[in-house]
Design an enzyme around this catalytic site. Structure first.
Site, PDB file in Angstrom:
ATOM      1  N   SER A   1      55.934  37.573  14.023  1.00  0.00           N
ATOM      2  CA  SER A   1      56.490  38.480  15.026  1.00  0.00           C
ATOM      3  C   SER A   1      57.919  38.887  14.662  1.00  0.00           C
ATOM      4  CB  SER A   1      56.511  37.765  16.386  1.00  0.00           C
ATOM      5  OG  SER A   1      57.341  38.450  17.300  1.00  0.00           O
TER       6      SER A   1
ATOM      7  N   TYR B   1      58.282  45.902  16.685  1.00  0.00           N
ATOM      8  CA  TYR B   1      58.357  46.823  17.823  1.00  0.00           C
ATOM      9  C   TYR B   1      59.291  47.942  17.415  1.00  0.00           C
ATOM     10  CZ  TYR B   1      56.282  43.390  20.984  1.00  0.00           C
ATOM     11  OH  TYR B   1      55.421  42.524  21.588  1.00  0.00           O
TER      12      TYR B   1
ATOM     13  N   THR C   1      53.443  47.314  16.810  1.00  0.00           N
ATOM     14  CA  THR C   1      52.833  47.214  18.144  1.00  0.00           C
ATOM     15  C   THR C   1      53.187  48.474  18.916  1.00  0.00           C
ATOM     16  OG1 THR C   1      52.984  44.811  18.095  1.00  0.00           O
ATOM     17  CG2 THR C   1      52.727  45.835  20.253  1.00  0.00           C
TER      18      THR C   1
ATOM     19  N   LYS D   1      48.918  48.250  16.170  1.00  0.00           N
ATOM     20  CA  LYS D   1      48.299  47.281  17.098  1.00  0.00           C
ATOM     21  C   LYS D   1      48.495  47.732  18.544  1.00  0.00           C
ATOM     22  CE  LYS D   1      48.633  42.457  18.630  1.00  0.00           C
ATOM     23  NZ  LYS D   1      49.485  42.528  19.825  1.00  0.00           N
TER      24      LYS D   1
ATOM     25  N   HIS E   1      47.166  43.551  24.189  1.00  0.00           N
ATOM     26  CA  HIS E   1      48.348  42.678  24.158  1.00  0.00           C
ATOM     27  C   HIS E   1      48.102  41.402  24.987  1.00  0.00           C
ATOM     28  CE1 HIS E   1      52.835  43.237  23.134  1.00  0.00           C
ATOM     29  NE2 HIS E   1      52.730  41.978  23.542  1.00  0.00           N
TER      30      HIS E   1
END
Ligand code: HOC
Length: 360
Positions: free
Chosen positions: A107, A130, A156, A233, A257
């Protein structure tokens, strides 16, 4: 304490070891948690169709994905701050993934540096991003990831901001100051600085730092800054999967999510067939959301997923016993999938087509 025999038993034991606010942050979903519940329930809408009198002595779980070989069609979904549940953090979960022959997705909010995670890992790594308002930070991370041997970026796209998660609001959830998003240290204020009553610090942080204006047009900027393939994603419609393919995405992840963003969003398993029908002949479709046993994984594969990602279960395992616990979770899931392959007379992953499931 007895060795867990199911992922639910890992949940029971792992969650019991977490501080209550961390347990809520990891286990919880957005809003009324409708999507969280519906995503799990969707697996009960499908049953497996076994074949018989097939030679199943050598089930083959191996798969290739974007040029990488995996021993099993399983990956660890990107999740923030693994050190919330165990001091060994992402290094332990990445090692566990490598031991299981699974993909590991780091992440952007990892609690250890992406380079340290790469140094510990023994299997393939991707880096999740992100879209931050300071977009140059993304280009910097992409370069670092490439240099550290990461093989893809996973953007994402379902989080213009972090959703209102009621458990976190009630807990005024924040990340303890000793656990930081170290890969963003130079780029962003600390999450703990956003702590306030009535809102979780991560929601407040995201409202300030995520770019809510980003559109398909911006993807070109990111792809121009990296040689790594870009995976999107958080896709839940055929229309967006087609747009992803048209805009150069190397793969999409069907995901809501973990029920943590748009509440009342469609369960991933229900969205999966229309998406695989639309794009699986062009780009791989990955699945994430509520896989808790080998039969769940098999259902997602039958509906067209190339691999499944698991999130929370890996953190339950990590909380139970560090690397060994996370590895046990992934091995259990892999072994259950192998058993499904043997007992359903489908010894190859290619045997899991639409005919492998029936909707009840
Ligand atoms: C601003 C910090 O994807 C989740 C994560 C969110 C990441 C933390 C954001 O909790 O679902």
């Amino acid at each position: 304490m007895s060795q867990p025999l199911t992922l639910e038993e890992f949940e029971h034991q792992g969650s019991a070891r977490m501080p209550p606010d961390v347990r809520d942050y990891i286990g919880g979903g957005a809003g009324r948690e409708q999507t969280l519940a519906a995503s799990r329930a969707a697996f009960d809408r499908f049953a497996l169709r076994p074949r018989v009198l097939v030679d199943v002595r050598a089930p083959d779980l191996s798969v290739r994905l974007l040029g990488t070989s995996l021993a099993a069609p399983i990956g660890v979904a990107p999740m923030a701050f693994h050190r919330l549940v165990h001091p060994d953090g992402e290094q332990a979960t990445a090692r566990a993934a490598g031991a299981a022959g699974a993909l590991f997705v780091t992440s952007i909010f990892a609690s250890q540096s992406l380079e340290d995670i790469a140094a510990a890992a023994s299997g393939p790594l991707w880096l999740q991003l992100y879209w931050l308002r300071r977009r140059e930070a993304l280009a910097d991370l992409a370069q670092r990831a490439e240099a550290a041997g990461y093989r893809a970026l996973m953007l994402t796209v379902d989080a213009a901001r972090v959703a209102r998660r009621l458990r976190d609001v009630r807990n005024s959830f924040s990340v303890p100051p000793h656990i930081r998003a170290v890969n963003l240290d130079a780029a962003l204020p600390e999450i703990a600085a956003y702590g306030a009553a009535g809102i979780s610090a991560i929601e407040a942080h995201s409202r300030d730092q995520f770019d809510a204006a980003v559109t398909w047009r911006d993807l070109e900027w990111l792809t121009s800054r990296t040689r790594l393939p870009l995976v999107l994603k958080g896709v839940l419609t055929a229309q967006d999967a087609l747009l992803a393919a048209e805009h150069g995405a190397a793969a999409v992840v069907v995901s809501n999510h973990g029920g943590r963003q748009l509440d009342a969003a469609v369960p991933g398993l229900i969205a999966l067939p229309e998406i695989t029908d639309a794009v699986a002949h062009r780009i791989p479709v990955l699945f994430d959301g509520g896989v808790r046993c080998g039969a769940d994984a098999a259902k997602a594969l039958a509906l067209g997923a190339r691999i499944v990602l698991v999130g929370r279960p890996v953190l339950w395992g990590l909380a139970c016993a560090g690397r060994d616990g996370a590895a046990a979770v992934l091995k259990l899931l892999r072994d259950e999938l192998e058993e499904v392959m043997v007992l359903s007379g489908r010894p190859k992953l290619a045997d899991f087509g639409r005919d492998a499931v029936v909707e009840l």
